[in-house]
Design a protein around this motif. Sequence first.
Motif, PDB file in Angstrom:
ATOM      1  N   ARG A 189       0.927  -1.233  -0.042  1.00  0.00           N
ATOM      2  CA  ARG A 189       0.077  -0.030  -0.086  1.00  0.00           C
ATOM      3  C   ARG A 189       0.762   1.239   0.064  1.00  0.00           C
ATOM      4  NH1 ARG A 189      -5.520  -0.466   3.656  1.00  0.00           N
ATOM      5  NH2 ARG A 189      -5.538   1.383   2.708  1.00  0.00           N
ATOM      6  N   VAL A 190       2.115   1.154   0.653  1.00  0.00           N
ATOM      7  CA  VAL A 190       2.712   2.437   0.774  1.00  0.00           C
ATOM      8  C   VAL A 190       3.436   2.606  -0.783  1.00  0.00           C
ATOM      9  CG1 VAL A 190       5.020   3.562   1.720  1.00  0.00           C
ATOM     10  CG2 VAL A 190       3.322   2.275   2.909  1.00  0.00           C
ATOM     11  N   ASN A 191       3.756   1.410  -1.268  1.00  0.00           N
ATOM     12  CA  ASN A 191       4.223   1.496  -2.608  1.00  0.00           C
ATOM     13  C   ASN A 191       3.173   2.067  -3.486  1.00  0.00           C
ATOM     14  OD1 ASN A 191       6.908   0.519  -2.362  1.00  0.00           O
ATOM     15  ND2 ASN A 191       6.328  -1.585  -2.669  1.00  0.00           N
ATOM     16  N   ALA A 192       1.981   1.770  -3.557  1.00  0.00           N
ATOM     17  CA  ALA A 192       1.230   2.171  -4.309  1.00  0.00           C
ATOM     18  C   ALA A 192       0.797   3.512  -4.158  1.00  0.00           C
ATOM     19  CB  ALA A 192      -0.360   1.620  -4.173  1.00  0.00           C
ATOM     20  N   PHE A 193       0.699   4.085  -2.794  1.00  0.00           N
ATOM     21  CA  PHE A 193       0.713   5.612  -2.510  1.00  0.00           C
ATOM     22  C   PHE A 193       1.701   6.467  -3.087  1.00  0.00           C
ATOM     23  CE2 PHE A 193       0.999   9.008   0.466  1.00  0.00           C
ATOM     24  CZ  PHE A 193      -0.022   9.686   0.253  1.00  0.00           C
ATOM     25  N   SER A 194       2.964   5.829  -3.133  1.00  0.00           N
ATOM     26  CA  SER A 194       4.161   6.261  -3.655  1.00  0.00           C
ATOM     27  C   SER A 194       4.011   6.693  -4.677  1.00  0.00           C
ATOM     28  CB  SER A 194       5.405   5.534  -2.914  1.00  0.00           C
ATOM     29  OG  SER A 194       6.536   5.763  -3.857  1.00  0.00           O
ATOM     30  N   ASN A 195       3.666   5.641  -5.572  1.00  0.00           N
ATOM     31  CA  ASN A 195       3.477   6.037  -7.104  1.00  0.00           C
ATOM     32  C   ASN A 195       2.381   6.966  -7.154  1.00  0.00           C
ATOM     33  OD1 ASN A 195       5.213   3.938  -8.079  1.00  0.00           O
ATOM     34  ND2 ASN A 195       3.715   2.401  -7.962  1.00  0.00           N
ATOM     35  N   ASP A 196       1.415   7.036  -6.632  1.00  0.00           N
ATOM     36  CA  ASP A 196       0.135   7.979  -7.005  1.00  0.00           C
ATOM     37  C   ASP A 196       0.823   9.264  -6.703  1.00  0.00           C
ATOM     38  OD1 ASP A 196      -1.743   6.155  -7.058  1.00  0.00           O
ATOM     39  OD2 ASP A 196      -2.598   6.218  -5.150  1.00  0.00           O
ATOM     40  N   ILE A 197       1.805   9.469  -5.813  1.00  0.00           N
ATOM     41  CA  ILE A 197       1.993  11.051  -5.439  1.00  0.00           C
ATOM     42  C   ILE A 197       3.342  11.121  -6.153  1.00  0.00           C
ATOM     43  CG2 ILE A 197       0.952  11.161  -3.234  1.00  0.00           C
ATOM     44  CD1 ILE A 197       3.623  10.523  -1.799  1.00  0.00           C
ATOM     45  N   GLY A 198       3.907  10.272  -6.735  1.00  0.00           N
ATOM     46  CA  GLY A 198       5.362  10.458  -7.581  1.00  0.00           C
ATOM     47  C   GLY A 198       6.238  10.714  -6.717  1.00  0.00           C
ATOM     48  N   LYS A 199       6.510  10.250  -5.845  1.00  0.00           N
ATOM     49  CA  LYS A 199       7.719  10.573  -4.814  1.00  0.00           C
ATOM     50  C   LYS A 199       8.145   9.329  -3.839  1.00  0.00           C
ATOM     51  CE  LYS A 199       8.742  13.403  -0.574  1.00  0.00           C
ATOM     52  NZ  LYS A 199       9.212  12.310   0.453  1.00  0.00           N
ATOM     53  N   GLU A 200       9.512   8.882  -4.015  1.00  0.00           N
ATOM     54  CA  GLU A 200       9.826   7.592  -3.375  1.00  0.00           C
ATOM     55  C   GLU A 200       9.660   7.795  -1.844  1.00  0.00           C
ATOM     56  OE1 GLU A 200      13.696   4.782  -3.358  1.00  0.00           O
ATOM     57  OE2 GLU A 200      14.110   6.950  -3.339  1.00  0.00           O
ATOM     58  N   ILE A 201       9.079   6.697  -1.166  1.00  0.00           N
ATOM     59  CA  ILE A 201       8.875   6.385   0.087  1.00  0.00           C
ATOM     60  C   ILE A 201       9.626   5.023   0.528  1.00  0.00           C
ATOM     61  CG2 ILE A 201       7.640   6.521   2.173  1.00  0.00           C
ATOM     62  CD1 ILE A 201       5.234   7.553   0.371  1.00  0.00           C
ATOM     63  N   LYS A 202      11.002   5.016   0.911  1.00  0.00           N
ATOM     64  CA  LYS A 202      11.896   4.014   0.977  1.00  0.00           C
ATOM     65  C   LYS A 202      11.254   3.234   2.368  1.00  0.00           C
ATOM     66  CE  LYS A 202      16.195   5.832   0.051  1.00  0.00           C
ATOM     67  NZ  LYS A 202      17.737   6.437   0.536  1.00  0.00           N
ATOM     68  N   VAL A 203      11.174   1.773   2.131  1.00  0.00           N
ATOM     69  CA  VAL A 203      11.051   1.231   3.298  1.00  0.00           C
ATOM     70  C   VAL A 203      12.566   0.779   3.853  1.00  0.00           C
ATOM     71  CG1 VAL A 203      11.169  -0.946   1.982  1.00  0.00           C
ATOM     72  CG2 VAL A 203      10.246  -0.963   4.218  1.00  0.00           C
ATOM     73  N   LEU A 204      12.647   1.502   5.165  1.00  0.00           N
ATOM     74  CA  LEU A 204      13.925   1.535   5.602  1.00  0.00           C
ATOM     75  C   LEU A 204      14.197   0.242   6.456  1.00  0.00           C
ATOM     76  CD1 LEU A 204      13.652   5.144   7.071  1.00  0.00           C
ATOM     77  CD2 LEU A 204      15.059   4.366   5.181  1.00  0.00           C
ATOM     78  N   GLY A 205      13.008  -0.365   6.755  1.00  0.00           N
ATOM     79  CA  GLY A 205      13.142  -1.789   7.530  1.00  0.00           C
ATOM     80  C   GLY A 205      12.197  -2.040   8.473  1.00  0.00           C
ATOM     81  N   ILE A 206      12.326  -3.302   8.934  1.00  0.00           N
ATOM     82  CA  ILE A 206      11.520  -3.791  10.085  1.00  0.00           C
ATOM     83  C   ILE A 206      12.211  -3.757  11.327  1.00  0.00           C
ATOM     84  CG2 ILE A 206      10.109  -5.873  10.819  1.00  0.00           C
ATOM     85  CD1 ILE A 206      10.067  -6.685   7.810  1.00  0.00           C
ATOM     86  N   VAL A 207      11.539  -3.283  12.279  1.00  0.00           N
ATOM     87  CA  VAL A 207      12.421  -3.036  13.667  1.00  0.00           C
ATOM     88  C   VAL A 207      11.889  -4.098  14.681  1.00  0.00           C
ATOM     89  CG1 VAL A 207      12.722  -1.474  15.624  1.00  0.00           C
ATOM     90  CG2 VAL A 207      12.690  -0.682  13.397  1.00  0.00           C
ATOM     91  N   ILE A 208      12.410  -5.036  15.208  1.00  0.00           N
ATOM     92  CA  ILE A 208      12.060  -6.276  15.946  1.00  0.00           C
ATOM     93  C   ILE A 208      11.895  -5.831  17.347  1.00  0.00           C
ATOM     94  CG2 ILE A 208      12.377  -8.572  16.769  1.00  0.00           C
ATOM     95  CD1 ILE A 208      11.660  -8.396  13.939  1.00  0.00           C
ATOM     96  N   ALA A 209      10.634  -5.861  17.733  1.00  0.00           N
ATOM     97  CA  ALA A 209      10.336  -5.107  19.216  1.00  0.00           C
ATOM     98  C   ALA A 209       9.879  -6.229  20.062  1.00  0.00           C
ATOM     99  CB  ALA A 209       9.149  -4.119  19.126  1.00  0.00           C
ATOM    100  N   LYS A 210      10.169  -6.160  21.209  1.00  0.00           N
ATOM    101  CA  LYS A 210       9.651  -7.162  22.285  1.00  0.00           C
ATOM    102  C   LYS A 210      10.235  -8.732  22.164  1.00  0.00           C
ATOM    103  CE  LYS A 210       5.488  -4.728  23.457  1.00  0.00           C
ATOM    104  NZ  LYS A 210       3.828  -4.878  24.054  1.00  0.00           N
TER     105      LYS A 210
END
Length: 282
Positions: A189-210
Motif C-alpha cells: 500500500r505504501v508503494n501504491a501511494f508512493s506511485n500515486d504521489i510520484g515520490k519515493e518512500i523508502k522502506v527503511l526496514g523492520i524493527v523487531i520489538a519485544k
Amino acid sequence: MAIVISTINLKGGVGKTTTTVGLAEMLTSEFGKKVLLVDLDPQTNATTMLIGEHKWKELNDEEYTLARLFKDALEPENSRFNLEKSLQRNVSNITVVENLDLIPSSIDLINIQDDLAKMPAGQFYANNPVEILKKAIRPIMDNYDYILIDCPPNMGIITLNGLRIADGYIIPTIPDVLSTYGIPQIIQRVNAFSNDIGKEIKVLGIVIAKYRDNSNLHRNTLARLKREVDAPLFNAVFKENNQMANAADYTVSYSTYRRKWGYGDQYNAFYRLAKEIQERFV
Ligand SMILES: Nc1ncnc2c1ncn2[C@@H]1O[C@H](COP(=O)(O)OP(=O)(O)OP(=O)(O)O)[C@@H](O)[C@H]1O
Ligand SMILES: [Mg+2]
C-alpha cells in the motif's frame, strides 16, 4: 532539508511509539541532531511520553494540537491552527535531551479522521486532504535534521498525511504470527501511494520489538521475515524488557539517555537503529 521518517504498522501495541520516541531521543542526545516528532496518533502516547498528561490537557483545551489542524480542513472558514503555539520546544524527561520538539496529538483526531473520510472529494478542491500536514509544517521543516512521525495503526487519511512527506518509513513489529501478518500489505500500500504521489518512500526496514530469546516462535518468525518479506530487517533488535515499558512514564525524570532506556542491550539497540537509519540516507 529534514529527513522525514514515518513509523507504521497496521497492528496495535507492537512498539511503534516506543521505537519512535526512543529513536528521537537517541538522535538528539547521542548524535547531536535536531529532531521534530509529529504525533499523528489519536491515542496521544508519544505526546504524553514527551510532555506528560497535564501539559497535554492544557494544550488540548487551547486547541494547540494537530486536531485543530485537521479540523481546519473540515471548516476552512474557521481556520485557526497555530503552529507557533502548538509546537512544543525542547521536550522529553531526559535532561540532556535538547533539540527535540513535538507537535502534539489529540484524542479528538478520532472523530475528525472519520469526518475527513466522509467528506466528498470536491470539498477539498483547494486543499488536498493528504497534504494538510505537509502544508502546515513546511515553514519549519528546514529547522530539523530529522522529522519522525508516529502514525496510528491504520492507513487512513491521517496516516497518509504522515506518508505524504516521508522519505522513508520503519515498521516495528513483535516477531509473532499476528503482528507480522499485515506487513506485506503495508509495503504494497505504501508503494501504491508512493506511485500515486510520484515520490519515493523508502522502506527503511523492520524493527523487531519485544523479542524473547527463549521463544521458538520469535526465533522462527524472525527467520521467516528475513526470508520472505520484501524489506530489510534492522540489525537492532529490542528485547522484551520492563525498563522499556517504564520509559513511557513521563512523571519520572532522568539525567541521561541510559538511565531512562537502560544500559547494555537497549542502549545498544537504539544506538544501532539510529546509526543504521542515518546510513540509509548517505
Ligand atoms: N521492548 C519492550 N519490552 C517491554 N515492553 C515494551 C517494549 N516495547 C514497548 N513496550 C510496551 O508495550 C506497549 C506497546 O508499545 P507501544 O505503545 O510502543 O506500541 P504501539 O505500536 O505504538 O501501540 P499502538 O498501536 O497502541 O500505538 C507499551 O505499554 C510499551 O511501553
Ligand atoms: Mg503508539
